[in-house]
Motif scaffolding. Sequence first.
Motif, mmCIF file in Angstrom:
data_model
loop_
_atom_site.group_PDB
_atom_site.id
_atom_site.type_symbol
_atom_site.label_atom_id
_atom_site.label_comp_id
_atom_site.label_asym_id
_atom_site.label_seq_id
_atom_site.Cartn_x
_atom_site.Cartn_y
_atom_site.Cartn_z
ATOM 1 N N ASP A 1 -33.999 17.480 -41.433
ATOM 2 C CA ASP A 1 -32.782 16.826 -41.930
ATOM 3 C C ASP A 1 -32.941 15.339 -41.638
ATOM 4 O O ASP A 1 -32.282 14.782 -40.781
ATOM 5 C CB ASP A 1 -31.569 17.421 -41.188
ATOM 6 C CG ASP A 1 -30.254 17.072 -41.865
ATOM 7 O OD1 ASP A 1 -30.272 16.314 -42.854
ATOM 8 O OD2 ASP A 1 -29.209 17.557 -41.394
ATOM 9 N N ASP A 2 -33.865 14.718 -42.359
ATOM 10 C CA ASP A 2 -34.344 13.391 -41.958
ATOM 11 C C ASP A 2 -33.986 12.308 -42.965
ATOM 12 O O ASP A 2 -34.031 12.532 -44.175
ATOM 13 C CB ASP A 2 -35.880 13.399 -41.837
ATOM 14 C CG ASP A 2 -36.389 14.386 -40.788
ATOM 15 O OD1 ASP A 2 -35.561 14.978 -40.072
ATOM 16 O OD2 ASP A 2 -37.621 14.544 -40.706
ATOM 17 N N ASP A 3 -33.694 11.131 -42.427
ATOM 18 C CA ASP A 3 -33.600 9.951 -43.275
ATOM 19 C C ASP A 3 -34.885 9.141 -43.094
ATOM 20 O O ASP A 3 -35.791 9.571 -42.362
ATOM 21 C CB ASP A 3 -32.336 9.133 -42.941
ATOM 22 C CG ASP A 3 -32.324 8.668 -41.494
ATOM 23 O OD1 ASP A 3 -33.374 8.758 -40.809
ATOM 24 O OD2 ASP A 3 -31.261 8.206 -41.033
ATOM 25 N N PHE B 1 -35.899 8.346 -39.488
ATOM 26 C CA PHE B 1 -36.430 9.460 -38.697
ATOM 27 C C PHE B 1 -37.829 9.842 -39.172
ATOM 28 O O PHE B 1 -38.687 10.199 -38.359
ATOM 29 C CB PHE B 1 -35.479 10.666 -38.699
ATOM 30 C CG PHE B 1 -35.801 11.570 -37.543
ATOM 31 C CD1 PHE B 1 -35.405 11.243 -36.261
ATOM 32 C CD2 PHE B 1 -36.572 12.709 -37.727
ATOM 33 C CE1 PHE B 1 -35.762 12.029 -35.170
ATOM 34 C CE2 PHE B 1 -36.929 13.508 -36.644
ATOM 35 C CZ PHE B 1 -36.520 13.167 -35.363
ATOM 36 N N MET C 1 -40.155 7.735 -37.538
ATOM 37 C CA MET C 1 -40.353 8.163 -36.162
ATOM 38 C C MET C 1 -41.330 9.343 -36.086
ATOM 39 O O MET C 1 -42.184 9.413 -35.211
ATOM 40 C CB MET C 1 -39.013 8.533 -35.539
ATOM 41 C CG MET C 1 -39.003 8.346 -34.042
ATOM 42 S SD MET C 1 -37.426 8.804 -33.330
ATOM 43 C CE MET C 1 -36.583 7.257 -33.284
ATOM 44 N N ARG C 2 -41.188 10.276 -37.022
ATOM 45 C CA ARG C 2 -42.142 11.403 -37.054
ATOM 46 C C ARG C 2 -43.572 10.900 -37.185
ATOM 47 O O ARG C 2 -44.476 11.378 -36.517
ATOM 48 C CB ARG C 2 -41.866 12.314 -38.259
ATOM 49 C CG ARG C 2 -40.775 13.299 -38.057
ATOM 50 C CD ARG C 2 -40.765 14.366 -39.158
ATOM 51 N NE ARG C 2 -39.481 15.043 -39.104
ATOM 52 C CZ ARG C 2 -39.173 15.996 -38.217
ATOM 53 N NH1 ARG C 2 -40.067 16.404 -37.356
ATOM 54 N NH2 ARG C 2 -37.974 16.545 -38.208
#
Lengths: 448, 177
Positions: free
Chosen positions: B75-77, B80, B83-84
């Motif tokens: 559930d990423d924007d 994020f 960041m991954r």
Amino acid sequence: MSNTRPEVIARESWVDADKGTVDRRIFSDQAIYQQELKRIFARGWNFICHETQLPESGCFFLSYIGEDQVIAVRDRQGEVQVLLNSCPHRGNTVCRSDQGKTRSFFCSYHGWNFDLDGKLVAVPGYESYYREKLDKEQLGLQKANRVESYKGFVFASLDDDAPDLETYLGWVGKVGIDLIAERGDMEVIDGIQKNRIQCNWKLAVDNLYDWYHPKVSHGSAVRAGMIDEEGLRYMNQMVMLGEYGHGISGADIGEENLAQLKQVVAAGGDIQGPAQGQVWRTTDKAEEAMGPVGVRSGGHPNIFPNLWVSAAGPPQLCLRIPRGPFETELWWFTFAEKNQTVEERRAAVMVANHVFGPSGLLEQDDGENWSHSTRGSVGAVTGERPINFSMGLGQDKMTHDASGQSYIDTVVNEHAQLWLYRSWQEWMKAESWPDLVKNHSAPPTGDV
Amino acid sequence: MEEFAQMDVKARMLLHFEVEQFLYHEAQILDERRFDEWLNLLTEDIHYWMPIRRTTTLAQVDSEFTKIGAMALFDDDINFLRMRVAKMSAGNAWSEDPPSRTRHFVNNIQVVGIEGDDIQIKANIHLYRTRLESVEDSWIGRREDVLRRDGDSFKLARRYIFLEQTTILSQNLSNIF
Ligand code: FES
Ligand SMILES: [Fe+2]
């Protein structure tokens, strides 16, 4: 891998509490595993679900007690039933959905039909084939011997002799659940994350007490900016050990910090940042329920055997469900206050989705270590060398609060892990609940 | 959808070809672990989402996936996702170091709608990975993407991934779908 070794299950002792060592064979031995299913899972109180997952009559949720699959269902009277998911005719499952709503449990093999309380209500051919010779009264779905709920958290045991749930939980177990329950009117957010890790369930459980590993295991999450290195530097720890193997280990919010927060709240002050998530602790209700020590806990509780309460971020529970000695299923339940605003809910869900669960930036790396540790218990020689839980052993002591709540005030340590394994051994050696009640160790009171 | 159906066959073939080439290129850079380049293929408002799936009866099958706003597996924007990628490249991301060996297969690609610059795509995905000695994972599912026109190529503006597994049978989901 065949790992049944009669000499392992017969060993006098798997855990040396004086040295802080644990026999690795307990992570790979098939006979030990079978005994765990009986003596730990069937005997203990197992978390099944939260009552909000069963809002109306007919709502059900499939869960597990060890490898025994159970259906938690709200019956016509509004009571939560926990039924073994196995038809008494040939053993077939009578429910194959993870969750949903139903009027009855219909067996797809020959059509026996069971009411929501497990009663056998219809048997095709009852007159013509059975010629009315079938004791329907005796052939309902088997009910879990004991079902009780603590503040909406439903637990079940498959042992008649289990003490009542509150006695079982004791103050440490209750504080563990209260870390979620006392925040307000809580419900489970839709969606239980489930995944399988090739590790022994106990290694997943002991890790939840492990404040030694984050800097290394989760070092990449630190580098990526997901967790604050400062937060990991502050490693004052508070350890509570409960009867029957429960424990809480981790940060101490601190008496002064809590008192200070209380003052700000009382003065109607504006609270920003992470402190917002702690405001619930300042109510008289929370302190009364959890006690002056329990209410300060910022640590990780485990309700023995396998329920982690993760309460530092969004409140979550993680079950570590055994799937053989070499496999564990992780189930994440995420909680929120019912009257949260949409924005608050969204923010909490985002954090929960990003930290734990199979794609969580923290949890991604945990399974790797647990599965390789499990593997390290297999080799003929490798598996014979005990593993080590001696951090802090013999160097700390219990602090006794006037309230009767005792805790170890220390730095990062392995007290709670060792307590877990020590209690685990007592459960495994005990023949029955009466035997366990009589022969289990009380949590230490002096030096630890 | 109408718009696409009304386009003449050559225009449809051309668009389909462009979409395909974009998705194949993306699959290649993921398999080659060129994650920074992958980030450049994303729009600033991307939503990358994988719901949780449950086994339900046929009668209740419309509740098998969790909805947006409930719990999910991804559930990423854009932040994020950055960041991954930063995590994977950190040098101490144990689930990806030694790295997974992945292979993305994208097929059954369909253009299902056009809205302004946004092209809605459905495709089947098979992500295969091995790790270390004997870890082998295989995830199959459906992707619902939105590609947005960007000069003579596209950017990925939305990716929803619907896996066929309910309980995730791997020890993590440390790769990009
Ligand atoms: S097995 Fe259930 S009706 Fe025969
Ligand atoms: Fe961890």
